[in-house]
Design an enzyme around this catalytic site. Structure first.
Site, PDB file in Angstrom:
ATOM      1  N   CYS A  33       0.821  -1.209   0.000  1.00 52.42           N
ATOM      2  CA  CYS A  33       0.000   0.000   0.000  1.00 52.42           C
ATOM      3  C   CYS A  33       0.863   1.271   0.000  1.00 52.42           C
ATOM      4  O   CYS A  33       1.390   1.644   1.049  1.00 52.42           O
ATOM      5  CB  CYS A  33      -0.909  -0.051   1.227  1.00 52.42           C
ATOM      6  SG  CYS A  33      -1.789   1.453   1.598  1.00 52.42           S
ATOM      7  N   CYS A  36       0.149   3.865   2.671  1.00 51.58           N
ATOM      8  CA  CYS A  36       0.605   3.399   3.989  1.00 51.58           C
ATOM      9  C   CYS A  36       2.062   3.765   4.201  1.00 51.58           C
ATOM     10  O   CYS A  36       2.455   4.205   5.296  1.00 51.58           O
ATOM     11  CB  CYS A  36       0.428   1.895   4.119  1.00 51.58           C
ATOM     12  SG  CYS A  36      -1.272   1.317   3.992  1.00 51.58           S
TER      13      CYS A  36
END
Length: 108
Positions: A33, A36
Site C-alpha cells: 500500500c 501506507c
C-alpha cells in the site's frame, strides 16, 4: 514493511493492548500500500509529539486479518483510535500532519 519505529501488533497483541487503560492509535497497513508507506514517517512524528498521552501501534492487515475484520477495516491505511479499550474514532487514508494532529487533538 514501512520504515518506522512504532510497535507492530499481532492479533493477540491487539487484544492485550485493548485490555489496558489509556489512549491508543492503531493503524492498519499493508506492505503493498503506497499511501501506507507515505503515512509511516508522519506517524513517527505524531508518536513522538504525543508520547505522554498516546500509544501508537501498527497492524499488518494482510498478516492479521482477524483484527482488521473485527474492526471493519475496508481501506488502507485506516487509523483507529481507542480510549480505555473502546473504539473512539476512525479515519481512512494517508492523513497529512495537520489532519493527524486534528484527529488526535479531538480525542485529547
Amino acid at each position: 514493511m514501512a520504515d518506522t519505529s512504532m510497535e507492530w501488533l499481532t492479533d493477540e497483541g491487539m487484544e492485550d493492548l485493548l485490555a489496558q487503560p489509556g489512549m491508543a492509535l492503531v493503524v492498519f497497513m499493508a506492505q503493498w500500500c503506497p499511501p501506507c508507506q507515505t503515512l509511516a514517517s508522519r506517524l513517527d512524528r505524531l508518536a513522538s509529539r504525543h508520547s505522554a498521552q498516546l500509544g501508537c501501534y501498527l497492524v499488518d492487515a494482510d498478516q492479521y486479518p482477524a483484527s482488521a475484520q473485527k474492526y471493519g477495516i475496508r481501506g488502507l491505511p485506516t487509523l483507529v483510535l481507542f480510549v480505555d479499550g473502546d473504539l473512539e474514532a476512525t479515519r481512512v487514508g494517508a492523513l497529512d500532519d495537520d489532519q493527524l494532529d486534528a484527529f488526535i487533538d479531538a480525542a485529547l
